[in-house]
Design a protein around this motif. Structure first.
Motif, PDB file in Angstrom:
ATOM      1  N   LEU A 114       0.837  -1.199   0.000  1.00  0.00           N
ATOM      2  CA  LEU A 114       0.000   0.000   0.000  1.00  0.00           C
ATOM      3  C   LEU A 114       0.873   1.251   0.000  1.00  0.00           C
ATOM      4  CD1 LEU A 114      -2.882   1.232   0.274  1.00  0.00           C
ATOM      5  CD2 LEU A 114      -2.528   1.169   2.753  1.00  0.00           C
ATOM      6  N   ILE A 115       1.895   1.273   0.830  1.00  0.00           N
ATOM      7  CA  ILE A 115       2.794   2.426   0.901  1.00  0.00           C
ATOM      8  C   ILE A 115       3.536   2.608  -0.422  1.00  0.00           C
ATOM      9  CG2 ILE A 115       4.924   3.258   1.980  1.00  0.00           C
ATOM     10  CD1 ILE A 115       3.850   2.211   4.633  1.00  0.00           C
ATOM     11  N   LYS A 116       3.975   1.511  -1.017  1.00  0.00           N
ATOM     12  CA  LYS A 116       4.673   1.606  -2.302  1.00  0.00           C
ATOM     13  C   LYS A 116       3.776   2.242  -3.362  1.00  0.00           C
ATOM     14  CE  LYS A 116       7.068  -1.141  -5.829  1.00  0.00           C
ATOM     15  NZ  LYS A 116       6.283  -0.540  -6.944  1.00  0.00           N
ATOM     16  N   ARG A 117       2.525   1.830  -3.415  1.00  0.00           N
ATOM     17  CA  ARG A 117       1.596   2.406  -4.401  1.00  0.00           C
ATOM     18  C   ARG A 117       1.315   3.871  -4.094  1.00  0.00           C
ATOM     19  NH1 ARG A 117      -2.487  -2.676  -6.006  1.00  0.00           N
ATOM     20  NH2 ARG A 117      -0.785  -4.189  -6.158  1.00  0.00           N
ATOM     21  N   PHE A 118       1.281   4.211  -2.809  1.00  0.00           N
ATOM     22  CA  PHE A 118       1.080   5.609  -2.433  1.00  0.00           C
ATOM     23  C   PHE A 118       2.272   6.449  -2.873  1.00  0.00           C
ATOM     24  CE2 PHE A 118       0.964   9.272   0.381  1.00  0.00           C
ATOM     25  CZ  PHE A 118      -0.388   9.567   0.437  1.00  0.00           C
ATOM     26  N   GLN A 119       3.472   5.952  -2.637  1.00  0.00           N
ATOM     27  CA  GLN A 119       4.671   6.692  -3.039  1.00  0.00           C
ATOM     28  C   GLN A 119       4.777   6.812  -4.555  1.00  0.00           C
ATOM     29  OE1 GLN A 119       7.444   4.184  -0.830  1.00  0.00           O
ATOM     30  NE2 GLN A 119       7.948   5.897   0.519  1.00  0.00           N
ATOM     31  N   ASP A 120       4.344   5.789  -5.276  1.00  0.00           N
ATOM     32  CA  ASP A 120       4.353   5.857  -6.739  1.00  0.00           C
ATOM     33  C   ASP A 120       3.366   6.905  -7.250  1.00  0.00           C
ATOM     34  OD1 ASP A 120       6.256   3.880  -6.847  1.00  0.00           O
ATOM     35  OD2 ASP A 120       4.844   2.263  -7.290  1.00  0.00           O
TER      36      ASP A 120
ATOM     37  N   PHE B 170       2.068   9.656  -5.265  1.00  0.00           N
ATOM     38  CA  PHE B 170       2.326  10.995  -4.736  1.00  0.00           C
ATOM     39  C   PHE B 170       3.829  11.191  -4.526  1.00  0.00           C
ATOM     40  CE2 PHE B 170      -1.957   9.839  -3.110  1.00  0.00           C
ATOM     41  CZ  PHE B 170      -2.689  10.781  -3.827  1.00  0.00           C
ATOM     42  N   LYS B 171       4.454  11.820  -5.491  1.00  0.00           N
ATOM     43  CA  LYS B 171       5.884  12.125  -5.402  1.00  0.00           C
ATOM     44  C   LYS B 171       6.115  13.212  -4.359  1.00  0.00           C
ATOM     45  CE  LYS B 171       6.601   9.216  -8.732  1.00  0.00           C
ATOM     46  NZ  LYS B 171       7.108   7.867  -8.388  1.00  0.00           N
ATOM     47  N   PRO B 172       7.349  13.427  -3.940  1.00  0.00           N
ATOM     48  CA  PRO B 172       7.619  14.449  -2.912  1.00  0.00           C
ATOM     49  C   PRO B 172       7.081  15.839  -3.250  1.00  0.00           C
ATOM     50  CG  PRO B 172       9.527  13.038  -3.187  1.00  0.00           C
ATOM     51  CD  PRO B 172       8.556  12.640  -4.263  1.00  0.00           C
ATOM     52  N   SER B 173       6.923  16.139  -4.531  1.00  0.00           N
ATOM     53  CA  SER B 173       6.405  17.452  -4.932  1.00  0.00           C
ATOM     54  C   SER B 173       4.900  17.568  -4.734  1.00  0.00           C
ATOM     55  CB  SER B 173       6.746  17.727  -6.393  1.00  0.00           C
ATOM     56  OG  SER B 173       6.195  16.723  -7.234  1.00  0.00           O
ATOM     57  N   SER B 174       4.203  16.453  -4.514  1.00  0.00           N
ATOM     58  CA  SER B 174       2.750  16.477  -4.349  1.00  0.00           C
ATOM     59  C   SER B 174       2.381  16.981  -2.967  1.00  0.00           C
ATOM     60  CB  SER B 174       2.173  15.072  -4.552  1.00  0.00           C
ATOM     61  OG  SER B 174       0.821  15.020  -4.114  1.00  0.00           O
TER      62      SER B 174
ATOM     63  N   LYS C 149       5.153   3.915   9.205  1.00  0.00           N
ATOM     64  CA  LYS C 149       4.538   3.120   8.136  1.00  0.00           C
ATOM     65  C   LYS C 149       3.020   3.264   8.160  1.00  0.00           C
ATOM     66  CE  LYS C 149       8.264  -0.312   8.100  1.00  0.00           C
ATOM     67  NZ  LYS C 149       8.619  -1.747   8.226  1.00  0.00           N
ATOM     68  N   GLN C 150       2.581   4.509   8.067  1.00  0.00           N
ATOM     69  CA  GLN C 150       1.166   4.825   8.243  1.00  0.00           C
ATOM     70  C   GLN C 150       0.742   5.908   7.258  1.00  0.00           C
ATOM     71  OE1 GLN C 150       0.313   6.872  11.995  1.00  0.00           O
ATOM     72  NE2 GLN C 150      -1.509   5.617  12.285  1.00  0.00           N
ATOM     73  N   LEU C 151      -0.450   5.749   6.692  1.00  0.00           N
ATOM     74  CA  LEU C 151      -1.059   6.812   5.901  1.00  0.00           C
ATOM     75  C   LEU C 151      -1.988   7.589   6.821  1.00  0.00           C
ATOM     76  CD1 LEU C 151      -2.016   5.028   2.541  1.00  0.00           C
ATOM     77  CD2 LEU C 151       0.130   6.132   3.172  1.00  0.00           C
TER      78      LEU C 151
ATOM     79  N   HIS D 111      -9.504  21.038  -7.766  1.00  0.00           N
ATOM     80  CA  HIS D 111      -8.874  20.208  -6.751  1.00  0.00           C
ATOM     81  C   HIS D 111      -9.892  19.264  -6.128  1.00  0.00           C
ATOM     82  CE1 HIS D 111      -5.191  22.972  -5.751  1.00  0.00           C
ATOM     83  NE2 HIS D 111      -5.109  22.383  -6.930  1.00  0.00           N
ATOM     84  N   CYS D 112      -9.423  18.069  -5.800  1.00  0.00           N
ATOM     85  CA  CYS D 112     -10.256  17.096  -5.109  1.00  0.00           C
ATOM     86  C   CYS D 112      -9.443  16.490  -3.970  1.00  0.00           C
ATOM     87  CB  CYS D 112     -10.737  16.005  -6.070  1.00  0.00           C
ATOM     88  SG  CYS D 112      -9.387  15.002  -6.764  1.00  0.00           S
ATOM     89  N   ASN D 113     -10.079  15.649  -3.186  1.00  0.00           N
ATOM     90  CA  ASN D 113      -9.387  14.948  -2.109  1.00  0.00           C
ATOM     91  C   ASN D 113      -8.635  13.775  -2.733  1.00  0.00           C
ATOM     92  OD1 ASN D 113      -8.600  13.400   0.100  1.00  0.00           O
ATOM     93  ND2 ASN D 113     -10.526  13.679   1.205  1.00  0.00           N
ATOM     94  N   GLU D 114      -7.398  14.006  -3.124  1.00  0.00           N
ATOM     95  CA  GLU D 114      -6.638  12.982  -3.837  1.00  0.00           C
ATOM     96  C   GLU D 114      -6.272  11.810  -2.933  1.00  0.00           C
ATOM     97  OE1 GLU D 114      -3.436  14.476  -6.216  1.00  0.00           O
ATOM     98  OE2 GLU D 114      -4.617  16.176  -6.957  1.00  0.00           O
ATOM     99  N   TYR D 115      -6.175  12.046  -1.639  1.00  0.00           N
ATOM    100  CA  TYR D 115      -5.952  10.954  -0.687  1.00  0.00           C
ATOM    101  C   TYR D 115      -7.105   9.965  -0.781  1.00  0.00           C
ATOM    102  CZ  TYR D 115      -5.601   8.645   3.903  1.00  0.00           C
ATOM    103  OH  TYR D 115      -5.534   7.718   4.919  1.00  0.00           O
ATOM    104  N   SER D 116      -8.321  10.481  -0.765  1.00  0.00           N
ATOM    105  CA  SER D 116      -9.500   9.622  -0.894  1.00  0.00           C
ATOM    106  C   SER D 116      -9.550   8.980  -2.272  1.00  0.00           C
ATOM    107  CB  SER D 116     -10.777  10.433  -0.646  1.00  0.00           C
ATOM    108  OG  SER D 116     -11.923   9.637  -0.838  1.00  0.00           O
ATOM    109  N   GLY D 117      -9.221   9.751  -3.298  1.00  0.00           N
ATOM    110  CA  GLY D 117      -9.205   9.195  -4.651  1.00  0.00           C
ATOM    111  C   GLY D 117      -8.245   8.031  -4.773  1.00  0.00           C
TER     112      GLY D 117
END
Length: 778
Positions: A183-189, A191-195, A206-208, A721-727
């Motif tokens: 899950l974390i790997k997909r999140f990092q893929d 949302f890059k550091p610039s996001s 290790k938490q979202l 803009h939308c809630n990209e975390y939820s997306g």
């Protein structure tokens, strides 16, 4: 932060008839990930009985009361089963004891337990249980009826799935079938550091963490703990020694700053005779009795702003003067990066000058804009409220009370109002069931007329039984009395002195200027909870003006309790969900309130027909189907909960869905999405209001028609803009295993995600499953 149970999802009753149900509370079996060590897994079950809150004790196989625990953390409620030689744990709760407002919390690793306040337990969150890994779902067991609900609203650190049978379609298997590492790997893929959303990943733990929780935990720095005059008489008279000083500090980011720390007295610069005996003041933070490096309180902090206030000089031995209480008395002394602060000799800043870096800059009243997510929804909010200054907001709301034959047609615009106790709330009129326009008798319950607010003001009208969303009521016939006909509701533009203060955002669009009074925004409306949340935090968390259940003006009207807790709450629910999903007022297209969600829903899985004609088949591949409703004016709703099918060879596909009122939709549209993400329209079926006489069959006769998607263009700058975390959490794992997250795109990505039935709420009613299996993915 859990979802608000007072606000019910705006949805039709669905046929959830089940067979072969259990006659007792089903055992809950928790399958543990491979390699789980003894002592690494524990759980808590708690809920509310008539005499108070209770927790389940697995040793005595009974409920124990929280009454002995007034405040603090309860560790005795934590069950740590012996899992040696076993890969699962089974919980058998009693069938003959209800468990309303229940919760199952599963911990992996150490935990300090459940937070208790006033004998009431609280769900763990990143705030209450920082650094802990846990997953949870709600249990509501009352009158032999069961409802469970996976809750991922605040954080994600222990993904799991829930399987049960029988269960309402399509909820027999829900959740996130990924390990936390994947899950974390997909999140990092994604949302890059610039996001802006990259900060939602807590790498250390290790938490979202959800945006609203991230914003709610922002804190001011600790008070300076080291302030010492440099005891050396100046060589010549210096104006610096003719005053005494107080210091306070704010953390800064690239977008703003926090509120400041408590002020600290800098010490005496004059001796007992009034002679200067120090020429500077060193300030900083200390640890173990000596100055130490500074560690930021907030993850996005990059610097510090040091503010200083002056008071008349005092001699050594005199009482310490009172710190100035007015923020305008503090002026910006120095801006410095945290990295440069920690490079200073002795980790202290030496102040020896009467000068200021910026004497016109004062500390902020709040942390608005400190975190870039705190103004993430500024533009969508401005767009939405500006749009409905000139356009009419129209929404048919289904009955909020059992037994009400019809709901309410809400119509209105954004207006500038000045609440004045005893005066009429609105001069808008409503249309009654006799096609007559009538005045609304409601009056303000607060205010003195001196403050201005921009509000979406909605009035309740009668209903056209042949076309629920028909707003041209004066031309309609056969109108029916609306449930909340003759009432008025206000949805506030969520910018107030408490949460935005003097605005430093956006180029002051016209709607802000209408709400200004005396160069400042107005105070929050009376009784509004969480008024200090930034406007965007209110959207992310579905709180503040989007959860105003205590609105005194709604409570004072006919059926005021229900008007506030049901009608108003659900309209706020609908609007805030559309903002989170990016469709309330997008830059590329706009959809109306009746289009924000659809009541269309599949009744079973897609079926591949084995005897399909070769020339009218869908090619082999993975396909996902969606439904959308066509309103009577021809506009089309957003998409339904999807269903995916894998065709190993070309075939026709059979689809079935539940009926919905003819007065709501004149037709149902069927869309198909390829594994690459492309949509086509495969059919449109006239709605008779009755169950389908025969299933719809996809014969690959398609049209290139784009639907209204949730979270459009995530990461793109040319859409709202939308809630990209939820997306991200809603990425459909069933359609796209390598990149998806949740089964059938169902998950609680934000508190009101049950809008359109996109949550993981499983309402078994009295058709209890034989077993519930929770599989923790690790």
């Amino acid at each position: 932060m859990s979802k608000n149970r007072n606000a019910q999802p705006e949805r039709l009753e669905k046929n959830t008839a089940l067979t072969s149900a259990s006659s007792k509370f089903p055992p809950i079996t928790i399958a543990l990930p491979a390699g789980t060590a003894v002592g690494d897994f524990s759980y808590v079950v708690y809920g509310k009985h008539e005499d108070g809150w209770v927790y389940w004790d697995s040793q005595s196989k009974s409920y124990h009361s929280f009454n002995a625990i007034k405040n603090g953390f309860c560790a005795t409620c934590v069950n740590t089963p012996d899992i040696s030689g076993s890969s699962s744990v089974t919980i058998n709760l009693p069938y003959n004891q209800p468990l309303p407002k229940g919760v199952l919390v599963m911990f992996h690793g150490k935990t300090k337990g459940i937070s208790v306040t006033g004998n009431k337990p609280a769900m763990p969150s990143p705030t209450t249980n920082p650094g802990e890994r846990f997953g949870l779902f709600e249990i509501n067991y009352v009158a032999d009826q069961l409802d469970i609900d996976i809750t991922n609203i605040d954080q994600m650190s222990l993904p799991f799935t829930v399987e049960s049978s029988p269960a309402p379609f399509p909820l027999s298997n829900v959740g996130i079938p990924l390990t936390q590492e994947e899950l974390i790997k997909r999140f990092q893929d994604t949302f890059k550091p610039s996001s802006e959303f990259h900060q939602c990943l807590d790498v250390t733990n290790k938490q979202l963490i959800a945006p609203q929780d991230l914003l709610s935990t922002q804190t001011a720095p600790d008070a300076l703990s080291y302030a010492a005059p440099v005891l050396q008489a100046p060589s010549s008279p210096n104006a610096f020694e003719n005053k005494s000083y107080f210091y306070t500090v704010a953390e800064t980011s690239r977008t703003g700053e926090t509120p400041v720390s408590p002020p600290v007295f800098g010490g005496f610069l004059l001796d007992k005779k009034g002679q200067a005996n120090a020429h500077a003041i060193s300030i900083g933070w200390q640890q173990g009795g000596k100055p130490a490096a500074y560690h930021s309180r907030n993850s996005c902090a990059t610097g510090l702003n040091i503010y200083r206030a002056e008071v008349p000089a005092v001699r050594t031995g005199a009482p310490v003067p009172a710190a100035p209480a007015n923020l305008s008395d503090y002026k910006l002394l120095k801006s410095i990066s945290i990295a440069d602060w920690n490079k200073q000799p002795g980790f202290t800043y030496k102040d020896d000058s009467v000068h200021y870096e910026n004497p016109f800059k004062h500390p902020p009243v709040n942390d608005f804009s400190f975190n870039s997510l705190s103004n993430w929804f500024d533009q969508p909010l401005v767009d939405f409220f500006t749009h409905y200054e000139t356009e009419t907001f129209v929404l048919y709301q289904f009955p909020q009370l059992n037994g009400s034959p019809y709901g309410t047609l809400w119509t209105g615009h954004v207006n500038c109002v000045s609440p004045n106790k005893g005066r009429a709330i609105t001069d808008q009129k409503y249309v009654d069931e006799k096609n007559k326009k009538q005045d609304i008798a409601a009056t303000w319950q607060w205010g003195d007329g001196s403050r201005k607010y921009m509000v979406l003001q909605l009035v309740g009208n009668a209903v056209d039984p042949n076309n629920y969303s028909n707003s041209q009521l004066s031309k309609a016939s056969g109108l029916k009395k609306g449930e909340f006909q003759g009432t008025v509701l206000n949805i506030y533009f969520p910018y107030f002195y408490e949460n935005a203060g003097p605005l430093h955002i956006l180029p002051e669009p016209p709607i802000f200027k209408k709400q200004f009074a005396g160069g400042s925004l107005p105070p929050a409306p009376e009784k509004l909870q969480n008024s200090g949340y930034s406007p965007s935090e209110m959207v992310f968390g579905c709180s503040g003006t989007f959860a105003f259940l205590t609105d005194p003006d709604a409570l004072a009207q006919a059926n005021g309790g229900l008007l506030a807790s049901r009608a108003l709450a659900n309209i706020q629910n609908i609007i805030v969900s559309a903002l989170n999903r990016g469709i309330a007022k997008a830059h590329v297209y706009a959809v109306g309130p009746q289009q924000y969600t659809t009541h269309c829903a599949f009744s079973k899985k897609p079926v591949a027909l084995q005897t399909s004609p070769a020339d009218k088949c869908v090619p082999a591949g993975t396909y996902t189907y969606y439904l959308a409703g066509v309103l009577n004016d021809g506009s089309v709703t957003a998409l339904s909960v999807p269903q995916t099918i894998v065709l190993h060879k070309a075939a026709q596909v059979e689809l079935s869905w539940l009926p919905h009122p003819k007065a709501l939709y004149k037709a149902t549209r069927i869309y198909r999405q390829s594994q690459l993400g492309f949509f086509v329209l495969v059919g449109e079926v006239v709605n008779t209001g009755q169950p389908l006489t025969h299933p719809f069959v996809d014969t690959n006769d398609v049209k290139q028609v784009a639907p209204h998607e949730f979270y459009p263009g995530m990461g793109s700058s040319d859409v709202a803009h939308c809630n990209e975390y939820s997306g991200f959490l809603h990425r459909d794992w069933s359609r796209d295993n390598p990149n998806g997250v949740s089964i059938n795109s169902l998950v609680y990505g934000f508190p009101y995600d049950d809008q359109g039935s996109f949550s993981t709420n499983i309402d078994y009613r009295n058709n209890l499953p034989k077993q519930i299996t929770v599989t923790i993915k690790g």
